[in-house]
Structure formats: structure tokens, C-alpha cells
Design a protein around this motif. Structure first.
Motif, PDB file in Angstrom:
ATOM      1  N   ARG A  31      15.288   9.044   4.549  1.00 51.92           N
ATOM      2  CA  ARG A  31      15.038   8.062   3.497  1.00 51.92           C
ATOM      3  C   ARG A  31      13.894   7.150   3.924  1.00 51.92           C
ATOM      4  N   PHE A  32      12.916   7.013   3.042  1.00 46.76           N
ATOM      5  CA  PHE A  32      11.851   6.042   3.258  1.00 46.76           C
ATOM      6  C   PHE A  32      11.954   4.994   2.161  1.00 46.76           C
ATOM      7  N   SER A  33      11.942   3.744   2.565  1.00 45.84           N
ATOM      8  CA  SER A  33      11.964   2.629   1.630  1.00 45.84           C
ATOM      9  C   SER A  33      10.753   1.760   1.918  1.00 45.84           C
ATOM     10  N   GLY A  34       9.856   1.655   0.953  1.00 47.37           N
ATOM     11  CA  GLY A  34       8.677   0.814   1.110  1.00 47.37           C
ATOM     12  C   GLY A  34       8.884  -0.524   0.431  1.00 47.37           C
ATOM     13  N   ARG A  35       8.461  -1.580   1.097  1.00 54.81           N
ATOM     14  CA  ARG A  35       8.625  -2.933   0.567  1.00 54.81           C
ATOM     15  C   ARG A  35       7.275  -3.619   0.442  1.00 54.81           C
ATOM     16  N   VAL A  36       7.192  -4.568  -0.453  1.00 55.71           N
ATOM     17  CA  VAL A  36       5.973  -5.361  -0.600  1.00 55.71           C
ATOM     18  C   VAL A  36       5.851  -6.240   0.634  1.00 55.71           C
ATOM     19  N   ARG A  37       4.667  -6.184   1.261  1.00 55.03           N
ATOM     20  CA  ARG A  37       4.444  -6.977   2.469  1.00 55.03           C
ATOM     21  C   ARG A  37       3.240  -7.887   2.253  1.00 55.03           C
ATOM     22  N   ASP A  38       3.163  -8.885   3.087  1.00 50.84           N
ATOM     23  CA  ASP A  38       2.058  -9.828   3.042  1.00 50.84           C
ATOM     24  C   ASP A  38       1.358  -9.792   4.391  1.00 50.84           C
ATOM     25  N   GLU A  39       0.386  -8.894   4.517  1.00 49.11           N
ATOM     26  CA  GLU A  39      -0.339  -8.745   5.781  1.00 49.11           C
ATOM     27  C   GLU A  39      -1.235  -9.937   6.087  1.00 49.11           C
TER      28      GLU A  39
END
Length: 155
Positions: A31-39
Motif C-alpha cells: 500500500r502506498f499512501s501519498g499525502r500533501v506535503r509542504d517542502e
């Protein structure tokens, strides 16, 4: 036959294949779950747009390609659209297979190809307002690596 489920939603992500893997055929679930990030310390949210129908067809097409390449039991790809805040889940890819190697490889393939070939358009919300995000060359390069002929293909 590999079951493929795809969905585009503006709602928080929920599994459509929650009972998959309990039938004894799948020894692996990746399972891959991508999240919104703030680089950069400036992003407050993303806004994703899509072309209804076309986006789902593109997801299904890459799922079918994965099904041809690896022995998989099921694939689930769900992507959010609309406004999504930092920390929220934006994409989920789940692969069920008899063995882990096929599941790992297929999941990586699906995410790499999804990032460059599925029609989604992204804006970032910063203190300066909304700004379109350009496609990243590294995403196209990651997908291209999967499409390049391998030494096994030459045999």
C-alpha cells in the motif's frame, strides 16, 4: 483475472476493496499512501483538477499494464481532486499479489506512471495565492525507467 478498481473523489479516501486479500490468494499487500506535503514551508493546500472520464480511463489503462506485467490479484488506485490540505491523503495505490516482489514492483510502477501519465492538474496555495505547479522532469524519468526494455525482455 486481476480485479482493478479506480476512483477519483473529492472526499477523503476510502477503500473500495477492503475485503481483498482475505480470500487466501494474496500473500502480499503493498500500500502506498501519498499525502500533501509542504517542502518549502509555504504551502497551505493543493487544488487538483481532472478531466472526468479521461482520468479514470488513464488509471485503468496503467492498471491493465501492471496486470499484464506481474501476477497480481487486485489493484486499487484512488486519487483525490479539489482542495486538499497539508497532511491529508491525496492518493492511494494498493496491490494484492501472491508474493511480495510482484506487489512491491507493481505498486512502484503504478505510482511512477500515475505521476506522469494520468491527466491531473495541480495548483498550490501559498501566502501569495494559488499558483499552477509544473510537471516535474523526475516524474517523467521515473515512468520512463519502467517503460525501457530490460535485459530480460531481450532474451
Amino acid at each position: 483475472m486481476t480485479r482493478i478498481e479506480v476512483a477519483i473523489t473529492a472526499e477523503p479516501l476510502e477503500s473500495r476493496l477492503s475485503s481483498e486479500g482475505r480470500d487466501g490468494r494474496s500473500g502480499a499487500e503493498v500500500r502506498f499512501s501519498g499525502r500533501v506535503r509542504d517542502e518549502s514551508g509555504q504551502v497551505r493546500a493543493l487544488f487538483l483538477e481532472h478531466y472526468p472520464g479521461m482520468t479514470e480511463r488513464a488509471l485503468r489503462r496503467i492498471g491493465e499494464h501492471a496486470r499484464e506485467r506481474w501476477p497480481l490479484n487486485a489493484i486499487e488506485m484512488i486519487h483525490r481532486v479539489g482542495e486538499i490540505r497539508v497532511g491529508e491523503e491525496i492518493v492511494r495505490v494498493v496491490v494484492w499479489a501472491g508474493h511480495r516482489q510482484a506487489a512491491f514492483e507493481a505498486c512502484a510502477f503504478l505510482m511512477d506512471v500515475l505521476k506522469s501519465q494520468v491527466p491531473l492538474w495541480k495548483k498550490e496555495l501559498t501566502d501569495d495565492g494559488w499558483h499552477w505547479v509544473e510537471a516535474r522532469e523526475r516524474d517523467a524519468e521515473a515512468a520512463a525507467r519502467w517503460m525501457a526494455p530490460s535485459s530480460e525482455d531481450a532474451r
